[in-house]
Design a protein around this motif. Structure first.
Motif, PDB file in Angstrom:
ATOM      1  N   ILE A 182     -33.807  63.404   6.826  1.00 40.39           N
ATOM      2  CA  ILE A 182     -35.001  63.868   7.513  1.00 40.39           C
ATOM      3  C   ILE A 182     -35.781  62.670   8.046  1.00 40.39           C
ATOM      4  O   ILE A 182     -35.935  61.658   7.361  1.00 40.39           O
ATOM      5  CB  ILE A 182     -35.865  64.733   6.568  1.00 40.39           C
TER       6      ILE A 182
ATOM      7  N   ALA B  95     -38.509  69.362   8.641  1.00 39.12           N
ATOM      8  CA  ALA B  95     -37.838  68.458   9.579  1.00 39.12           C
ATOM      9  C   ALA B  95     -38.299  68.677  11.016  1.00 39.12           C
ATOM     10  O   ALA B  95     -38.248  67.746  11.835  1.00 39.12           O
ATOM     11  CB  ALA B  95     -36.326  68.636   9.486  1.00 39.12           C
TER      12      ALA B  95
ATOM     13  N   THR C 252     -35.857  72.003   5.522  1.00 38.58           N
ATOM     14  CA  THR C 252     -35.397  72.312   6.875  1.00 38.58           C
ATOM     15  C   THR C 252     -36.583  72.578   7.790  1.00 38.58           C
ATOM     16  O   THR C 252     -36.626  72.095   8.934  1.00 38.58           O
ATOM     17  CB  THR C 252     -34.457  73.530   6.860  1.00 38.58           C
TER      18      THR C 252
ATOM     19  N   LEU D 104     -30.604  66.458   3.330  1.00 37.15           N
ATOM     20  CA  LEU D 104     -31.894  66.617   3.993  1.00 37.15           C
ATOM     21  C   LEU D 104     -32.865  65.514   3.581  1.00 37.15           C
ATOM     22  O   LEU D 104     -33.550  64.926   4.428  1.00 37.15           O
ATOM     23  CB  LEU D 104     -32.489  67.994   3.665  1.00 37.15           C
TER      24      LEU D 104
END
Length: 264
Positions: free
Chosen positions: A100, A44, A41, A96
């Motif tokens: 991403i 990103a 996270t 993700l």
């Protein structure tokens, strides 16, 4: 408490994420999965990054979520525990990696099992030792596949091969995975590190914004109509043509030299 961790290191614009629990063949504890979600996270939104590598410590990549340790606690989870928790943990990790807007490379030695296997399938590029083992063990454990296995495998290898892995639990070597189109490449063990580093360097030297947008468009196109995909491509083209890397690419073409992209 977990006896393992997820560690990170950086070399210029490349982030290396390592599953560090060799005593369990890098099986991921709840804490490790939570850490991985947090790391991805944060990555990103890190404009200084241009590529990500996922690796495992020692002789194996990752043997998935550590169900053994979970069951050893002797505590029965609350009803609905999996439905509440997994969308924010294992499933979130797969999302993700797949979405991403940075290229993700998995480096697979030894075993890639369950969630570990599906991370390798969700990555943009996976390079494996030719003798590595990809395995979806769900049926042998008596429960159904998760972490994207039923979505990823049929799209990459076809329904028949997906059933061989998911319903029969067949193990697939690195070389076979490459032949089936599951991964980018399989190489001899003495060429493994060089192949991974070369691919990461190539990706990190590319036009990062354009790569991220193209990755997004490929994923979108898996469920969109042709017209929808054309419109998505047009929107991405408008954005990428306004980047500094686009200007550099044109200049390099005019000057008959290799471009020096900065990821901007």
């Amino acid at each position: 408490m977990s006896d393992g961790s997820v560690t990170t290191s950086r070399a210029d614009s490349i982030l290396r994420i390592t599953f560090d629990r060799p005593s369990r063949r890098n099986a991921l504890s709840h804490e490790m999965i939570d850490d991985l979600v947090g790391i991805l996270t944060a990555a990103a939104s890190d404009d200084s990054l241009r590529a990500i590598a996922l690796t495992g410590t020692g002789d194996n990549f990752c043997t998935g979520a550590d169900w053994v340790a979970t069951n050893e606690t002797g505590q029965r989870p609350r009803t609905g525990d999996l439905v509440r928790r997994i969308p924010h943990t294992a499933h979130r990790v797969i999302e993700l990696v797949a979405t991403i807007q940075l290229p993700v490379v998995c480096a697979v030695r030894g075993w890639a099992v369950g969630l570990g296997c599906n991370l390798a399938l969700a990555a943009d590029f996976t390079i494996a030792d030719s003798e590595a083992t990809f395995w979806e063990p769900f049926m042998s454990r008596g429960f159904t596949p998760d972490s994207g296995a039923t979505w990823l495998l049929p799209r990459l290898a076809g329904v028949a091969r997906a059933k061989r892995m998911l319903l029969l639990g067949e193990k697939v070597t690195g070389s076979q995975a490459a032949d089936w189109g599951l991964i980018h490449d399989a190489v001899a063990v003495n060429q493994f590190d060089e192949a991974v580093d070369s691919l990461l360097a190539r990706l990190a030297a590319g036009p990062t914004v354009a790569i991220g947008l193209a990755k997004q468009a490929i994923a979108y196109g898996q469920h969109a109509t042709l017209t929808q995909s054309l419109n998505q491509e047009l929107s991405n083209l408008e954005i990428s043509c306004r980047t500094a890397d686009f200007k550099e690419g044109l200049a390099a073409f005019r000057e008959r030299r290799d471009p020096d992209f900065q990821g901007r």
